[in-house]
Design an enzyme around this catalytic site. Structure first.
Site, PDB file in Angstrom:
ATOM      1  CE  LYS A 113      67.783  23.704 -51.926  1.00 17.17           C
ATOM      2  NZ  LYS A 113      68.031  22.742 -50.823  1.00 17.17           N
ATOM      3  CE1 TYR A 118      63.393  21.415 -48.575  1.00 19.76           C
ATOM      4  CE2 TYR A 118      63.638  23.863 -47.847  1.00 19.76           C
ATOM      5  CZ  TYR A 118      63.955  22.730 -48.831  1.00 19.76           C
ATOM      6  OH  TYR A 118      64.897  23.062 -49.808  1.00 19.76           O
ATOM      7  CG  PHE A 153      69.384  19.910 -40.954  1.00 20.42           C
ATOM      8  CD1 PHE A 153      68.516  20.182 -41.739  1.00 20.42           C
ATOM      9  CD2 PHE A 153      69.290  18.623 -40.637  1.00 20.42           C
ATOM     10  CE1 PHE A 153      67.715  19.412 -42.607  1.00 20.42           C
ATOM     11  CE2 PHE A 153      68.630  17.450 -41.424  1.00 20.42           C
ATOM     12  CZ  PHE A 153      67.804  17.993 -42.184  1.00 20.42           C
ATOM     13  NE  ARG A 189      65.787  14.440 -56.053  1.00 22.14           N
ATOM     14  CZ  ARG A 189      65.966  14.965 -54.775  1.00 22.14           C
ATOM     15  NH1 ARG A 189      65.294  16.051 -54.511  1.00 22.14           N
ATOM     16  NH2 ARG A 189      66.561  14.365 -53.610  1.00 22.14           N
ATOM     17  CB  THR A 201      70.384  15.335 -50.040  1.00 17.04           C
ATOM     18  OG1 THR A 201      69.402  14.720 -50.924  1.00 17.04           O
ATOM     19  CG2 THR A 201      70.254  16.208 -49.122  1.00 17.04           C
ATOM     20  NE  ARG A 210      71.302  19.416 -54.102  1.00 20.26           N
ATOM     21  CZ  ARG A 210      70.328  18.850 -53.689  1.00 20.26           C
ATOM     22  NH1 ARG A 210      70.142  17.352 -53.719  1.00 20.26           N
ATOM     23  NH2 ARG A 210      69.434  19.603 -53.132  1.00 20.26           N
ATOM     24  CD  GLU A 262      58.295  20.056 -54.173  1.00 17.89           C
ATOM     25  OE1 GLU A 262      58.983  20.011 -54.796  1.00 17.89           O
ATOM     26  OE2 GLU A 262      58.638  19.492 -52.868  1.00 17.89           O
TER      27      GLU A 262
END
Ligand code: UDP
Ligand code: MG
Length: 133
Positions: free
Chosen positions: A9, A49, A57, A85, A91, A102, A126
């Site tokens: 991102k 999304y 959000f 993942r 998340t 993360r 995707e």
């Protein structure tokens, strides 16, 4: 061999973490078979999304995801969808454990550095959406 869609991102680019994250993917033993920088539009993000487009959000998420280029990848390997993942971490930043991407680098939930497909169906959709194959 299984394939998944991975996307670094805009914060990964801005913070200079692209090399570090790609290195973790390579060291795990996965193969990056396609890689490209892209600038995303609000339209493609609404599709990508769709499962969270009605959440409060979402406007902030779109602003963030269009704030700079992303690095789009197809990553291949045995059980790579689940494996990526696990490598990514949870998340929510407060649930992402140290040792994960993360967990080590994300300090909030919206700007959490990396996207990875969550099932075989989303991986196929995707990859088609972002690489047309
Ligand atoms: N997100 C957010 N707030 C939340 C949940 C999700 O800003 O409470 C953002 C975050 O960037 C996340 C993305 O929306 O990565 C997609 O959410 P999803 O539930 O699909 O999580 P992921 O599959 O990325 O772990
Ligand atoms: Mg998701």
């Amino acid at each position: 061999m299984e394939k998944t869609y991975i996307m670094l991102k805009p914060d990964a680019m801005k913070r200079g973490l692209v090399g570090e994250i790609i290195s973790r993917i390579e060291k795990k033993g996965y193969t990056i078979s396609r890689i490209e920088t892209k600038v995303l539009t609000a339209e493609v993000l609404k599709e990508h999304y769709a499962h969270i487009a009605d959440r409060p959000f979402f406007p902030d998420l779109v602003n963030y995801m269009t704030s700079g280029p992303v690095v789009a990848m197809i990553v291949e390997g045995p059980d790579v969808i689940l494996g990526m993942r696990i490598l990514m971490g949870a998340t929510k930043f407060e649930e992402a454990t140290p040792g994960t991407i993360r967990g080590d680098y994300a300090y909030c939930t919206t700007e959490n550095l990396i996207h990875g497909s969550d099932s075989a169906e989303t991986a196929a959709a995707e990859i088609k959406r972002f690489f047309g194959c």
